[in-house]
Scaffold this motif. Structure first.
Motif, PDB file in Angstrom:
ATOM      1  N   HIS A  62     -21.024  50.916  -3.742  1.00 59.71           N
ATOM      2  CA  HIS A  62     -19.142  50.586  -4.426  1.00 59.71           C
ATOM      3  C   HIS A  62     -19.427  49.979  -6.072  1.00 59.71           C
ATOM      4  N   VAL A  63     -18.477  50.444  -6.691  1.00 58.58           N
ATOM      5  CA  VAL A  63     -18.081  49.719  -7.811  1.00 58.58           C
ATOM      6  C   VAL A  63     -17.554  48.414  -8.218  1.00 58.58           C
ATOM      7  N   PRO A  64     -18.804  47.658  -8.943  1.00 58.16           N
ATOM      8  CA  PRO A  64     -18.004  46.096  -8.564  1.00 58.16           C
ATOM      9  C   PRO A  64     -16.419  45.651  -8.996  1.00 58.16           C
ATOM     10  N   GLY A  65     -15.616  45.710  -7.987  1.00 48.54           N
ATOM     11  CA  GLY A  65     -14.658  45.197  -8.670  1.00 48.54           C
ATOM     12  C   GLY A  65     -13.797  46.068  -9.282  1.00 48.54           C
ATOM     13  N   GLY A  66     -14.514  47.185  -8.302  1.00 53.65           N
ATOM     14  CA  GLY A  66     -13.480  48.526  -9.292  1.00 53.65           C
ATOM     15  C   GLY A  66     -13.795  48.753 -11.267  1.00 53.65           C
ATOM     16  N   ASP A  67     -14.290  48.320 -11.684  1.00 52.85           N
ATOM     17  CA  ASP A  67     -15.181  48.604 -12.710  1.00 52.85           C
ATOM     18  C   ASP A  67     -15.183  49.890 -13.650  1.00 52.85           C
ATOM     19  N   TRP A  68     -14.646  50.463 -13.261  1.00 48.83           N
ATOM     20  CA  TRP A  68     -15.769  51.702 -13.680  1.00 48.83           C
ATOM     21  C   TRP A  68     -16.328  51.428 -15.118  1.00 48.83           C
ATOM     22  N   ALA A  69     -15.550  50.645 -16.033  1.00 49.87           N
ATOM     23  CA  ALA A  69     -15.967  50.798 -17.372  1.00 49.87           C
ATOM     24  C   ALA A  69     -17.678  49.930 -17.942  1.00 49.87           C
ATOM     25  N   ALA A  70     -17.596  49.230 -17.110  1.00 52.01           N
ATOM     26  CA  ALA A  70     -19.267  48.533 -16.888  1.00 52.01           C
ATOM     27  C   ALA A  70     -20.176  49.970 -16.632  1.00 52.01           C
ATOM     28  N   LEU A  71     -20.054  50.937 -14.888  1.00 48.63           N
ATOM     29  CA  LEU A  71     -20.895  51.372 -14.720  1.00 48.63           C
ATOM     30  C   LEU A  71     -20.819  52.734 -15.891  1.00 48.63           C
ATOM     31  N   ASP A  72     -19.934  52.779 -16.159  1.00 45.62           N
ATOM     32  CA  ASP A  72     -19.970  54.295 -17.272  1.00 45.62           C
ATOM     33  C   ASP A  72     -20.409  53.039 -18.666  1.00 45.62           C
ATOM     34  N   LEU A  73     -20.872  52.387 -18.536  1.00 49.31           N
ATOM     35  CA  LEU A  73     -21.783  51.370 -20.335  1.00 49.31           C
ATOM     36  C   LEU A  73     -23.015  52.352 -19.297  1.00 49.31           C
ATOM     37  N   ARG A  74     -23.541  52.038 -18.003  1.00 47.55           N
ATOM     38  CA  ARG A  74     -25.018  52.220 -17.843  1.00 47.55           C
ATOM     39  C   ARG A  74     -25.368  53.275 -18.107  1.00 47.55           C
ATOM     40  N   GLU A  75     -24.255  54.294 -17.407  1.00 53.86           N
ATOM     41  CA  GLU A  75     -23.909  55.903 -17.730  1.00 53.86           C
ATOM     42  C   GLU A  75     -23.949  56.776 -18.888  1.00 53.86           C
ATOM     43  N   GLU A  76     -23.972  55.766 -19.572  1.00 54.87           N
ATOM     44  CA  GLU A  76     -23.627  56.780 -21.051  1.00 54.87           C
ATOM     45  C   GLU A  76     -24.529  58.005 -21.560  1.00 54.87           C
ATOM     46  N   GLY A  77     -23.696  58.564 -21.656  1.00 57.72           N
ATOM     47  CA  GLY A  77     -24.164  60.193 -22.196  1.00 57.72           C
ATOM     48  C   GLY A  77     -23.305  61.120 -21.216  1.00 57.72           C
ATOM     49  N   TYR A  78     -23.600  59.899 -19.925  1.00 62.86           N
ATOM     50  CA  TYR A  78     -22.939  61.214 -18.389  1.00 62.86           C
ATOM     51  C   TYR A  78     -21.414  61.259 -18.485  1.00 62.86           C
ATOM     52  N   ALA A  79     -20.219  62.418 -17.969  1.00 63.56           N
ATOM     53  CA  ALA A  79     -19.241  61.897 -17.411  1.00 63.56           C
ATOM     54  C   ALA A  79     -19.509  61.722 -16.257  1.00 63.56           C
ATOM     55  N   ARG A  80     -18.394  61.039 -15.473  1.00 63.53           N
ATOM     56  CA  ARG A  80     -17.798  61.179 -14.064  1.00 63.53           C
ATOM     57  C   ARG A  80     -16.772  62.463 -13.891  1.00 63.53           C
TER      58      ARG A  80
END
Length: 186
Positions: A62-80
């Motif tokens: 689950h993406v906590p709180g639906g906050d994709w921005a925080a997960l995108d930061l961890r996964e910098e360099g990747y695209a969803r």
């Protein structure tokens, strides 16, 4: 379930590296993993690559709180990428998920490739051993391309920021697979 989920196939399989819950074991058909280099980053990425004939195990979380921005930061360099068909989740949990992958246009070939961090590989394999057992960890190696890339032994002073301590058995497993795959350790 309407909450957003992501499919992790590398370090995100190791629950000790994150607090994303709930998380479920899952299989994604039509993808495999590969070690790929990009401009601007020394170490290679472990990325998902489309492959109709392959299936990889991982976790859907689950993406906590639906906050994709925080997960995108961890996964910098990747695209969803939105996952259509091909995702099966333990317990038949119905989820809509996305997967992170390095954009193909970002990938480069290096004549003398920068090495994979052993501290990162350790984290990934530890996750597979704990979630899927030895068979699943063997499958991780078999469904990952790029083992011609050398590995740098940074265990004494880990570079990977989410490194974990391995048990002697986990360490032996990683080291034995590197020998099996003919990986050059520097």
């Amino acid at each position: 379930m309407s909450e957003p989920f992501f499919f992790g196939y590398g370090s995100l399989v190791n629950r000790a590296t994150h607090i994303y819950t709930p998380a479920y074991r899952a299989r994604l058909t039509g993808w495999r993993r590969a070690w790929k280099h990009t401009d601007g980053r020394g170490a290679p990425f472990l990325t998902g690559v489309p492959d109709a004939g392959s299936t990889i195990d991982g976790l859907v979380a689950h993406v906590p709180g639906g906050d994709w921005a925080a997960l995108d930061l961890r996964e910098e360099g990747y695209a969803r990428h939105l996952i259509g068909a091909g995702l099966s989740v333990e317990g038949d949990e119905p989820v809509a998920a996305q997967v992170y992958a390095v954009p193909p246009l970002s990938m480069i070939t290096q004549g003398d490739p920068a090495p994979i961090l052993l501290s990162y590989l350790d984290v990934v394999v530890q996750g597979y051993l704990r979630e899927f057992g030895e068979a699943g960890a063997h499958d991780f190696f078999a469904t990952t391309d790029g083992w011609e890339t050398p590995v740098i032994d940074d265990r004494a002073v880990p570079i990977y920021p989410r490194h974990q301590a391995l048990t002697p058995a986990e360490r032996w497993f990683v080291d034995a697979r590197l020998v099996d795959y003919g990986v050059r350790v520097v």
